[in-house]
Motif scaffolding. Sequence first.
Motif, short mmCIF file in Angstrom:
data_model
loop_
_atom_site.label_atom_id
_atom_site.label_comp_id
_atom_site.label_asym_id
_atom_site.label_seq_id
_atom_site.Cartn_x
_atom_site.Cartn_y
_atom_site.Cartn_z
N CYS A 1 -1.79 6.05 2.87
CA CYS A 1 -0.89 5.06 3.49
C CYS A 1 -0.18 4.18 2.45
O CYS A 1 0.99 3.81 2.64
N PHE B 1 5.84 -0.03 7.82
CA PHE B 1 4.41 -0.26 7.58
C PHE B 1 3.64 1.01 7.89
O PHE B 1 3.89 1.70 8.89
N SER B 2 2.66 1.34 7.02
CA SER B 2 1.74 2.45 7.25
C SER B 2 0.33 1.94 7.01
O SER B 2 0.03 1.43 5.92
N GLY C 1 -3.59 0.01 12.85
CA GLY C 1 -3.07 -0.79 13.94
C GLY C 1 -4.18 -1.06 14.94
O GLY C 1 -5.15 -0.30 15.02
N THR D 1 -1.05 -4.86 17.14
CA THR D 1 -1.02 -5.47 15.80
C THR D 1 -0.85 -4.42 14.72
O THR D 1 -1.15 -3.25 14.92
N ILE D 2 -0.34 -4.88 13.58
CA ILE D 2 -0.50 -4.13 12.34
C ILE D 2 -1.53 -4.89 11.52
O ILE D 2 -1.53 -6.12 11.46
N GLU D 3 -2.44 -4.15 10.91
CA GLU D 3 -3.56 -4.77 10.20
C GLU D 3 -3.23 -4.83 8.70
O GLU D 3 -3.20 -3.82 8.02
N ASP E 1 2.65 -7.96 17.45
CA ASP E 1 4.03 -7.55 17.74
C ASP E 1 4.92 -8.77 18.00
O ASP E 1 6.08 -8.81 17.58
N LEU F 1 6.96 1.85 12.21
CA LEU F 1 5.53 1.59 12.09
C LEU F 1 4.74 2.88 12.28
O LEU F 1 4.86 3.54 13.32
N SER G 1 1.22 3.57 12.64
CA SER G 1 -0.09 2.96 12.86
C SER G 1 -0.50 3.17 14.30
O SER G 1 0.34 3.43 15.18
N ALA H 1 1.34 1.75 17.74
CA ALA H 1 2.61 1.23 17.23
C ALA H 1 3.67 1.08 18.31
O ALA H 1 4.50 0.15 18.27
#
Length: 544
Positions: free
Chosen positions: A304, A360-361, A364, A383-385, A393, A412, A414, A417
Amino acid sequence: MTHARAASALSLSLLLGCAATRPALRSPAASTEAPAVDLSWGDTRAELTASDASAGDGRLARRYAIALSEGERVRFTMRSTALDARLVVDGPAGLHIDNDDAFPGRNDSAVMFVAPAAGRYSVRATTAGRAQPGAFTLRAERLTASEGAPLALGATAESALDAAPGEAMPGRWFHFEARAGARVRLRVTSAAFDTVATVLGPRGQSWVNDDANDLGPDRTERPLDSTLEVMIPESGTYHLVVTSYGARGAGAFRVASSERPPVMLRAGEEAPSVGYAGADGRGRVLGLYAGITAYTGHSTLYGCADDARYLGEAMRAAHLQGAGDQTVLVDGAATRAAFAAGLAGLAARARPEDVVVVFFSGHGNVRPAAAGDRTELDGIDETIELADGPLTDTEVAAALSGVRAGTVILALDSCHAGGFADDWVTGPGRIGLFSSDADVLSDTAEPRRAGGYLSWYLRRAVLGEADARPRDGVLQAGELTDYLYAGFVADHARMNPPGSNDPYQRLESSRGSVPWTQALWMYPRRPDGALSPVPEVALTSPEP
């Protein structure tokens, strides 16, 4: 992301079909038809009957041959009231042109081109459907390079369309000169009839639009008006033909035109110093790319962090960005504060003509939404972590709302996503690319040696692989999403192994108000105006 699934290394190629808007350069298929008959200038009247052999496709055909000189401009027209005409022309230098309907809503066929070399050319008079007998007229004409009225690009032309012209070629014709690599936009509007705009190129290329399905720049025009954006493949004379759909209607119309010069990369430049991105071709591409492989509070992922690095590298390899146009955050550097600072930096720099890509990778997750949050119908925030905690979001969409670029792409890769779509794709110019639905996990992509499947196809798309319908040096929003969809279809069984009871992972994509045809950016050309090949950059993570 979920855990990785083991798989062997696979081919890195993705096969995409090209739109039939330009002639394919290939050798003609073997034919069992009778020998070609010499074709004379003027009209040839003939009839397709059951005794006419086909080339194995069930379509009746007559084959003719004619000698042309290099540079000779010609037009062949096939008309009939009994059948749906189709012309196929093959010639030296690999020329192959296949035309069914010359203009939308009409069954006649026509091809016009400048002979690329001296020699004999094959003209096959056939039909769009199988086993269609009937009489037809085949016309062969020598043309000048100035059919119709001159059209000055950048100006507005007023004209009128007459009623159906009988034996004459339909429509009002214009001609204009254009340089290889230029981006020409033509908008045809009329309150009197349903417009169709067709551009014809010197090698038999054609670009056609019936309905633009928009209201124009000031929202006073009609969805039935026509818009064409053409990346000029070679310098020469081009023709614009204005017709009414199905030959129904006539009257006054207006042509508005513009031309953006070819985008060239000067010596020492990482990216063009002149505008090359956005709907009007006057902007830049700015980016924020984050990826996390090594977490402290979550399981370690595969590839990632490389996804973020390689997307940045792909942008630079394609000369769409210099190092100063992108922020890359990986692993421990991808904190909440750093990501927010990256978004704030984009908000400070982006102009209305620019394109912004936020990527983003990594992991999530989901959590309960704040009380009273009406955008979350299921009561859940996705969410993205990041390295030190999540961003919801709602928080990401709020931070991005300050970015005033004309087009902003949020990509995104994840788990969950797709849940960002409801918060993000709520205003003009916003595109969302998500690796899975809101309630579905996203898998890592070891078979592609990438952290995620969206990541893999996105960086290949940026290099130029998505510019394929046609390959003309401009990436349209629809080309990008179609390429990503095709990639997910190709890898469906790898993401969703047979026998698994998990919900299917699939691409979740929304272009919102951004039309399929809107340009995201133009790829820089070589000094001779030719389009550069897709860069040979591997962009793969180490073997797992």
